[in-house]
Design an enzyme around this catalytic site. Structure first.
Site, PDB file in Angstrom:
ATOM      1  N   TYR A  36       0.854  -1.170   0.000  1.00 47.25           N
ATOM      2  CA  TYR A  36       0.000   0.000   0.000  1.00 47.25           C
ATOM      3  C   TYR A  36       0.905   1.239   0.000  1.00 47.25           C
ATOM      4  O   TYR A  36       0.852   2.101   0.862  1.00 47.25           O
ATOM      5  CB  TYR A  36      -0.983   0.006   1.176  1.00 47.25           C
ATOM      6  CG  TYR A  36      -2.275   0.698   0.806  1.00 47.25           C
ATOM      7  CD1 TYR A  36      -3.151   0.123  -0.125  1.00 47.25           C
ATOM      8  CD2 TYR A  36      -2.594   1.953   1.311  1.00 47.25           C
ATOM      9  CE1 TYR A  36      -4.304   0.779  -0.514  1.00 47.25           C
ATOM     10  CE2 TYR A  36      -3.756   2.611   0.931  1.00 47.25           C
ATOM     11  CZ  TYR A  36      -4.600   2.010   0.019  1.00 47.25           C
ATOM     12  OH  TYR A  36      -5.754   2.669  -0.363  1.00 47.25           O
ATOM     13  N   GLY A  40       6.354   7.973   1.165  1.00 48.39           N
ATOM     14  CA  GLY A  40       7.393   7.587   2.138  1.00 48.39           C
ATOM     15  C   GLY A  40       8.154   6.377   1.643  1.00 48.39           C
ATOM     16  O   GLY A  40       9.398   6.361   1.632  1.00 48.39           O
ATOM     17  N   HIS A  41       7.422   5.345   1.203  1.00 52.76           N
ATOM     18  CA  HIS A  41       8.074   4.160   0.636  1.00 52.76           C
ATOM     19  C   HIS A  41       8.864   4.544  -0.612  1.00 52.76           C
ATOM     20  O   HIS A  41       9.991   4.091  -0.811  1.00 52.76           O
ATOM     21  CB  HIS A  41       7.033   3.103   0.246  1.00 52.76           C
ATOM     22  CG  HIS A  41       6.164   2.612   1.358  1.00 52.76           C
ATOM     23  ND1 HIS A  41       4.824   2.904   1.434  1.00 52.76           N
ATOM     24  CD2 HIS A  41       6.444   1.836   2.444  1.00 52.76           C
ATOM     25  CE1 HIS A  41       4.301   2.320   2.506  1.00 52.76           C
ATOM     26  NE2 HIS A  41       5.261   1.680   3.151  1.00 52.76           N
ATOM     27  N   LYS A 153      10.239   7.225  10.456  1.00 59.73           N
ATOM     28  CA  LYS A 153       8.860   7.259  10.959  1.00 59.73           C
ATOM     29  C   LYS A 153       8.703   6.142  11.992  1.00 59.73           C
ATOM     30  O   LYS A 153       8.004   6.293  12.985  1.00 59.73           O
ATOM     31  CB  LYS A 153       7.924   7.062   9.773  1.00 59.73           C
ATOM     32  CG  LYS A 153       6.599   6.442  10.084  1.00 59.73           C
ATOM     33  CD  LYS A 153       5.565   7.480  10.240  1.00 59.73           C
ATOM     34  CE  LYS A 153       4.163   6.957  10.423  1.00 59.73           C
ATOM     35  NZ  LYS A 153       3.934   5.536  10.416  1.00 59.73           N
ATOM     36  N   ASP A 154       9.366   5.005  11.751  1.00 54.43           N
ATOM     37  CA  ASP A 154       9.380   3.887  12.695  1.00 54.43           C
ATOM     38  C   ASP A 154      10.765   3.845  13.341  1.00 54.43           C
ATOM     39  O   ASP A 154      11.559   2.929  13.100  1.00 54.43           O
ATOM     40  CB  ASP A 154       9.083   2.576  11.964  1.00 54.43           C
ATOM     41  CG  ASP A 154       7.750   2.623  11.244  1.00 54.43           C
ATOM     42  OD1 ASP A 154       6.730   2.380  11.884  1.00 54.43           O
ATOM     43  OD2 ASP A 154       7.721   2.943  10.035  1.00 54.43           O
ATOM     44  N   GLN A 157      11.909   0.805  15.199  1.00 59.69           N
ATOM     45  CA  GLN A 157      12.208  -0.303  14.278  1.00 59.69           C
ATOM     46  C   GLN A 157      13.627  -0.167  13.711  1.00 59.69           C
ATOM     47  O   GLN A 157      14.363  -1.148  13.614  1.00 59.69           O
ATOM     48  CB  GLN A 157      11.183  -0.319  13.159  1.00 59.69           C
ATOM     49  CG  GLN A 157      11.446  -1.327  12.070  1.00 59.69           C
ATOM     50  CD  GLN A 157      10.249  -1.482  11.144  1.00 59.69           C
ATOM     51  OE1 GLN A 157       9.338  -2.224  11.434  1.00 59.69           O
ATOM     52  NE2 GLN A 157      10.255  -0.750  10.033  1.00 59.69           N
ATOM     53  N   VAL A 180       8.596  11.153   5.591  1.00 63.53           N
ATOM     54  CA  VAL A 180       7.919  11.969   4.579  1.00 63.53           C
ATOM     55  C   VAL A 180       6.520  12.300   5.106  1.00 63.53           C
ATOM     56  O   VAL A 180       5.835  11.433   5.651  1.00 63.53           O
ATOM     57  CB  VAL A 180       7.833  11.216   3.239  1.00 63.53           C
ATOM     58  CG1 VAL A 180       7.081  12.043   2.201  1.00 63.53           C
ATOM     59  CG2 VAL A 180       9.238  10.877   2.741  1.00 63.53           C
ATOM     60  N   SER A 189       1.354   7.317   6.091  1.00 65.02           N
ATOM     61  CA  SER A 189       1.250   5.955   6.601  1.00 65.02           C
ATOM     62  C   SER A 189       0.178   5.239   5.795  1.00 65.02           C
ATOM     63  O   SER A 189      -0.837   5.845   5.429  1.00 65.02           O
ATOM     64  CB  SER A 189       0.844   5.982   8.077  1.00 65.02           C
ATOM     65  OG  SER A 189       0.345   4.707   8.463  1.00 65.02           O
ATOM     66  N   SER A 190       0.400   3.960   5.537  1.00 61.45           N
ATOM     67  CA  SER A 190      -0.626   3.182   4.834  1.00 61.45           C
ATOM     68  C   SER A 190      -1.920   3.195   5.622  1.00 61.45           C
ATOM     69  O   SER A 190      -3.007   3.079   5.072  1.00 61.45           O
ATOM     70  CB  SER A 190      -0.156   1.738   4.644  1.00 61.45           C
ATOM     71  OG  SER A 190       1.113   1.723   4.038  1.00 61.45           O
TER      72      SER A 190
HETATM   73  P1  AMP Z   1       5.576  -0.360   6.185  1.00 60.01           P
HETATM   74  O1  AMP Z   1       5.082  -0.704   4.818  1.00 60.01           O
HETATM   75  O2  AMP Z   1       4.652   0.539   6.938  1.00 60.01           O
HETATM   76  O3  AMP Z   1       6.057  -1.551   6.957  1.00 60.01           O
HETATM   77  O4  AMP Z   1       6.873   0.526   5.960  1.00 60.01           O
HETATM   78  C1  AMP Z   1       7.941   0.075   5.179  1.00 60.01           C
HETATM   79  C2  AMP Z   1       9.095   1.033   5.324  1.00 60.01           C
HETATM   80  O5  AMP Z   1       8.694   2.333   4.906  1.00 60.01           O
HETATM   81  C3  AMP Z   1       9.564   1.152   6.771  1.00 60.01           C
HETATM   82  O6  AMP Z   1      10.980   1.248   6.797  1.00 60.01           O
HETATM   83  C4  AMP Z   1       8.918   2.441   7.206  1.00 60.01           C
HETATM   84  O7  AMP Z   1       9.624   3.087   8.250  1.00 60.01           O
HETATM   85  C5  AMP Z   1       8.989   3.250   5.932  1.00 60.01           C
HETATM   86  N1  AMP Z   1       8.003   4.332   5.982  1.00 60.01           N
HETATM   87  C6  AMP Z   1       6.686   4.226   6.272  1.00 60.01           C
HETATM   88  N2  AMP Z   1       6.125   5.453   6.291  1.00 60.01           N
HETATM   89  C7  AMP Z   1       7.105   6.342   6.025  1.00 60.01           C
HETATM   90  C8  AMP Z   1       7.167   7.762   5.910  1.00 60.01           C
HETATM   91  N3  AMP Z   1       6.087   8.526   6.084  1.00 60.01           N
HETATM   92  N4  AMP Z   1       8.352   8.327   5.623  1.00 60.01           N
HETATM   93  C9  AMP Z   1       9.461   7.572   5.453  1.00 60.01           C
HETATM   94  N5  AMP Z   1       9.474   6.229   5.535  1.00 60.01           N
HETATM   95  C10 AMP Z   1       8.311   5.629   5.815  1.00 60.01           C
END
Ligand code: AMP
Length: 294
Positions: A36, A40-41, A153-154, A157, A180, A189-190
């Site tokens: 999704y 950010g991704h 953002k995490d 993690q 972002v 965020s997704s």
């Molecule tokens: P997720 O799909 O939510 O597990 O996120 C995958 C990667 O994208 C992780 O390293 C997150 O920290 C990063 N991520 C998610 N949201 C953002 C954002 N707003 N800005 C930068 N990186 C992000």
């Protein structure tokens, strides 16, 4: 160029091995996600594409990192849009395994990172970081990248994965990337798609309260004073239900000295929030280096 979609571990290994054979000095960058995809991704993928000859993106909603009452079953999905984002950001291989491909039999091995997982999301989501560390470790063994890209953002993690990588001597550079945000400040965020229009409006209180943190620290606040101030600011929004507001040293995620003004800290500080709006739990944070809080 359109990235190649790979669903099997064996095929992914072959593709990466073929790249390495053809490019002995080529580097492999890896961006693990749950799909999704948003900007950010995309920023992580673009960074990897700029720094490596091959960028592998994984899209896998990992059941191991979700608690029993969390949103695993309703986590948003849009494969077609994800591929468009992956393609325009410069991914070369998109690994989209099934749960059966990643977990063909019940796992009898678990990767646990201690201490850095004790507070923040580690405390409010028991077992979450075991699930994250275990799946990222599996993915690292499959992809064997030179660099892996994670969003701040995490931030917890990032600290957990960096520590796991060091502790286990994995020869992988962990590259933290900035958060972002939407134009109005909401961290992408997704899970933002779950928000109703009213919740979306009130969710701005996360980034807005974090934006005030450097000033409050400059005023000489201690950890406890800052936490009270942030909580008060968030509670001004009636739909906000605070999960936690925490201040921690970074990347160790220990409690800062309780009686000392935070501006006297000589290590980076992470101010992190988790707040529920209805069924949606949002997180955000600000990472401050000593030079920024003096
Ligand atoms: P997720 O799909 O939510 O597990 O996120 C995958 C990667 O994208 C992780 O390293 C997150 O920290 C990063 N991520 C998610 N949201 C953002 C954002 N707003 N800005 C930068 N990186 C992000």
């Amino acid at each position: 160029m359109t990235p190649k979609i790979v669903r099997q571990i064996a095929e992914l290994r072959e593709e990466i091995a073929a790249y390495r054979r053809g490019n002995p000095d080529g580097q492999v960058g890896f961006v693990p996600t749950m799909g999704y995809l948003h900007e950010g991704h995309a920023s992580l993928i673009r960074r990897s594409a700029g720094e490596n000859g091959l960028t592998v993106l994984s899209i896998f909603v990992n059941p191991l990192q979700f608690g029993p009452n969390e949103d695993f079953d309703r986590y948003p999905k849009d494969e077609r849009r994800d591929l468009a984002v992956a393609s325009s950001a410069g991914a070369n291989l998109v690994f989209m395994p099934s749960v059966e491909e990643m977990y063909p039999e019940p796992m009898r091995t678990k990767v646990t990172v201690s201490e850095v997982t004790e507070r923040l999301c580690g405390a409010s989501r028991p077992g979450h970081f075991d699930g994250v560390a275990t799946v990222v470790s599996k993915l690292f063994h499959i992809v064997q990248p030179d660099r892996a890209y994670f969003g701040l953002k995490d931030a917890q993690q990032v600290a957990v994965i960096a520590r796991m990588t060091r502790d286990l001597h994995m020869p992988i550079d962990i590259v933290p990337c900035p958060t972002v945000r939407e134009e109005d400040g909401l961290a992408l965020s997704s899970r933002n798609v779950y928000l109703t229009p009213e919740e979306r409006k009130q969710a701005l209180v996360l980034s807005q309260s974090l934006a005030q943190v450097p000033g409050w620290i400059e005023d000489g606040m201690t950890e406890a004073e800052l936490a009270v101030r942030i909580r008060g600011r968030i509670r001004s929004q009636p739909l906000a239900d605070i999960d936690y507001v925490e201040i921690a040293t970074y990347p160790d995620l220990k409690q800062p000295a309780p009686d000392r003004p935070l501006r006297d800290s000589n290590v980076p500080l992470l101010v992190a929030l988790a707040v529920r709006f209805g069924k949606t739990r949002l997180i955000d944070n600000v990472l401050l280096f000593p030079s920024e809080v003096k």
